[in-house]
Design a protein around this motif. Structure first.
Motif, PDB file in Angstrom:
ATOM      1  N   ILE A 101      19.682   9.742  75.650  1.00 33.04           N
ATOM      2  CA  ILE A 101      20.569  10.705  74.980  1.00 33.04           C
ATOM      3  C   ILE A 101      20.371  12.089  75.587  1.00 33.04           C
ATOM      4  N   ILE A 141      29.395  15.500  76.005  1.00 32.63           N
ATOM      5  CA  ILE A 141      30.029  16.503  75.146  1.00 32.63           C
ATOM      6  C   ILE A 141      30.983  17.375  75.967  1.00 32.63           C
ATOM      7  N   LEU A 169      26.088   5.687  69.799  1.00 25.83           N
ATOM      8  CA  LEU A 169      25.840   4.618  68.821  1.00 25.83           C
ATOM      9  C   LEU A 169      26.355   3.279  69.337  1.00 25.83           C
ATOM     10  N   GLU A 212      31.785  16.430  69.670  1.00 26.00           N
ATOM     11  CA  GLU A 212      30.446  16.054  69.201  1.00 26.00           C
ATOM     12  C   GLU A 212      30.495  14.736  68.429  1.00 26.00           C
ATOM     13  N   HIS A 224      24.184   2.031  72.039  1.00 23.56           N
ATOM     14  CA  HIS A 224      22.929   1.490  71.522  1.00 23.56           C
ATOM     15  C   HIS A 224      23.119   0.075  70.989  1.00 23.56           C
ATOM     16  N   GLN A 274      28.662  11.232  69.615  1.00 27.40           N
ATOM     17  CA  GLN A 274      27.754  10.461  68.759  1.00 27.40           C
ATOM     18  C   GLN A 274      28.190   9.004  68.683  1.00 27.40           C
ATOM     19  N   ARG A 277      21.132   8.108  62.966  1.00 21.48           N
ATOM     20  CA  ARG A 277      22.135   7.037  62.936  1.00 21.48           C
ATOM     21  C   ARG A 277      21.727   5.883  63.844  1.00 21.48           C
ATOM     22  N   VAL A 278      21.089   6.199  64.958  1.00 26.65           N
ATOM     23  CA  VAL A 278      20.620   5.133  65.851  1.00 26.65           C
ATOM     24  C   VAL A 278      19.571   4.285  65.147  1.00 26.65           C
ATOM     25  N   ASP A 279      18.645   4.940  64.462  1.00 25.94           N
ATOM     26  CA  ASP A 279      17.641   4.207  63.678  1.00 25.94           C
ATOM     27  C   ASP A 279      18.318   3.276  62.688  1.00 25.94           C
ATOM     28  N   TRP A 327      22.703  18.072  65.931  1.00 32.29           N
ATOM     29  CA  TRP A 327      23.507  16.971  66.489  1.00 32.29           C
ATOM     30  C   TRP A 327      22.578  15.844  66.936  1.00 32.29           C
ATOM     31  N   ARG A 328      21.510  16.220  67.624  1.00 30.03           N
ATOM     32  CA  ARG A 328      20.561  15.238  68.151  1.00 30.03           C
ATOM     33  C   ARG A 328      19.841  14.503  67.012  1.00 30.03           C
ATOM     34  N   ALA A 369      23.722  13.623  77.144  1.00 33.59           N
ATOM     35  CA  ALA A 369      24.525  14.223  76.068  1.00 33.59           C
ATOM     36  C   ALA A 369      25.388  15.382  76.554  1.00 33.59           C
ATOM     37  N   ARG A 390      29.478  27.863  73.236  1.00 31.32           N
ATOM     38  CA  ARG A 390      28.111  28.224  73.615  1.00 31.32           C
ATOM     39  C   ARG A 390      27.968  28.324  75.132  1.00 31.32           C
ATOM     40  N   GLU A 392      20.796  14.103  63.928  1.00 29.75           N
ATOM     41  CA  GLU A 392      21.752  13.241  63.226  1.00 29.75           C
ATOM     42  C   GLU A 392      21.985  11.953  64.013  1.00 29.75           C
ATOM     43  N   LEU A 393      22.142  12.099  65.318  1.00 29.14           N
ATOM     44  CA  LEU A 393      22.378  10.918  66.155  1.00 29.14           C
ATOM     45  C   LEU A 393      21.169   9.978  66.117  1.00 29.14           C
ATOM     46  N   LEU A 394      19.971  10.545  66.234  1.00 27.11           N
ATOM     47  CA  LEU A 394      18.778   9.689  66.224  1.00 27.11           C
ATOM     48  C   LEU A 394      18.641   8.972  64.887  1.00 27.11           C
ATOM     49  N   PRO A 437      23.364  19.998  73.623  1.00 25.20           N
ATOM     50  CA  PRO A 437      23.768  19.815  72.232  1.00 25.20           C
ATOM     51  C   PRO A 437      22.733  20.442  71.303  1.00 25.20           C
ATOM     52  N   ASP A 438      23.185  20.905  70.153  1.00 16.59           N
ATOM     53  CA  ASP A 438      22.201  21.547  69.279  1.00 16.59           C
ATOM     54  C   ASP A 438      21.323  20.506  68.588  1.00 16.59           C
TER      55      ASP A 438
END
Lengths: 187, 202
Positions: free
Chosen positions: B46, B54, B76, B68, B79, B72, A39-41, A32-33, B50, B122, A35-37, A28-29
């Motif tokens: 993750i 994906i 979430l 994607e 978690h 996510q 949101r996890v926070d 993306w990572r 991931a 990609r 943003e996810l981290l 994943p780019d």
């Protein structure tokens, strides 16, 4: 006896080739990572908030926002040297809220291309908490929710650490890096 | 009025501070640390899973963007639900069960849109070094064929042949019985083979 691969050998060569195509994957780019981290926070904080207050409100609209405002007028030259004109806008205040405290970080850096917040609360990850440029185009802002505690933090302005001049305290124990300290007391 | 806050704050010594490296830790150890509040441990989980999430969601939903988003959501939810994670199940299996549910929900919500299975662009780029015209044709063909499968069959096929789950794991993550899953996989394969042949001579 059943084939442990559950009949893969029965597939036509063309389908087997297609399966190999479907198995291709890519990492994943970074956005993306990040943003996810982020949101996890946030979800971490939400869990604690739900535990302490049954009806959370939208924090971004709350008027009693605690403000830890640092103003750095950064005149950045060529990405290497920064002349900092510093002034304090307001005293940090802590909202009379339970649990997690909304804290607004502000930085005036009109020439900066990117500003983010790093600190003990986000493992000093330079991409996790980007500040947003406000409507005036000069000020960068970010609101985060923090539990009471002592936090070392710093801004990252175009890849360089920049201390918050309006921070309540300076870090005395952080090996000379330009950190600031925020002390949040629970109400 | 406000309840005391200090009691709810959690003190966590991150793994790194304790001399651990995430790469050396099992999923179960990372999940335990993440449950205790170690964000770095969750980030390591993750990074480990991931790609697969994906990939599966992309093939299932036919849209990399939707995949994607769903991936996510999956992390979430995982978690938030870590406290309920039962280590009797592998973390991967548990995560897949969340992912499969998110994909099903996403498909339900977009039923009006024609499901179109696209390949990860990609990944295609990365693989293009060795690709030929016939590979490109095969990509297009399997993309079209997958999109024409019934979602239940597509799900079973992807879990079996792309994600290489056992039927026991598949049953755990989908909540569907093993014999029904075998039937779905068989039908999916038959249909895909037919569609791929049709495509070749179209």
């Amino acid at each position: 006896m059943r084939d442990p691969r559950d009949g893969n050998r029965e597939l036509s060569p063309r389908l087997r080739a297609a399966i190999q195509v479907l198995k291709e994957s890519s990492a994943p780019d970074a956005t993306w990572r990040a943003e996810l981290l982020r949101r996890v926070d946030g979800s971490n904080v939400d869990v604690i908030q739900i535990a302490t207050r049954p009806a959370p409100r939208r924090w971004s609209l709350r008027p009693s926002m605690a403000i830890a405002a640092g103003l750095v007028c950064a005149l950045l030259g060529a990405g290497t040297s920064a002349a900092l004109l510093l002034s304090r806008r307001s005293e940090p205040r802590v909202a009379a809220e339970s649990g997690v405290l909304p804290v607004r970080f502000q930085l005036v850096a009109p020439d900066a291309g990117q500003v983010s917040l790093v600190g003990d609360f986000n493992r000093w990850d330079p991409v996790a908490l980007p500040l947003r440029r406000s409507a005036d185009g000069r000020t960068w802002e970010l609101e985060v929710r923090l539990r009471p505690g002592r936090y070392s933090y710093s801004f990252v302005v175009d890849g360089r650490l920049a201390r918050d001049p309006a921070a309540p305290q300076e870090a005395g124990d952080d090996y000379g890096s330009p950190n600031s300290v925020l002390l949040l007391r629970g109400s | 009025m406000a309840p005391s806050v200090s009691s709810s704050s959690v003190s966590v010594t991150p793994l790194r501070a304790r001399g651990y490296h995430a790469e050396q830790m099992s999923d179960a150890m990372l999940a335990r640390a993440a449950r205790a509040g170690d964000a770095e441990a969750f980030a390591a989980l993750i990074d480990r899973h991931a790609r697969v999430c994906i990939r599966y969601a992309t093939r299932m939903l036919g849209s990399h963007q939707d995949a994607e988003d769903v991936a996510q959501e999956t992390f979430l939810r995982a978690h938030r639900a870590l406290a309920r994670y039962d280590e009797a199940m592998s973390f991967r299996t548990w995560l897949m069960s969340i992912l499969i549910n998110r994909c099903r929900t996403s498909l339900l919500h977009r039923r009006r849109r024609a499901a179109r299975v696209v390949l990860d662009e990609r990944a295609v780029d990365e693989a293009s070094v060795e690709s030929s015209a016939s590979d490109a044709a095969l990509r297009d063909a399997i993309e079209r064929a997958l999109s024409r499968l019934d979602p239940d069959q597509r799900e079973a096929f992807l879990l079996k042949h792309v994600e290489s789950l056992s039927y026991e794991e598949m049953s755990t993550v989908t909540g569907v019985g093993i014999s029904a899953l075998k039937m779905r996989v068989r039908r999916a394969c038959e249909r895909l083979q037919l569609l791929l042949e049709e495509d070749r001579y179209a």
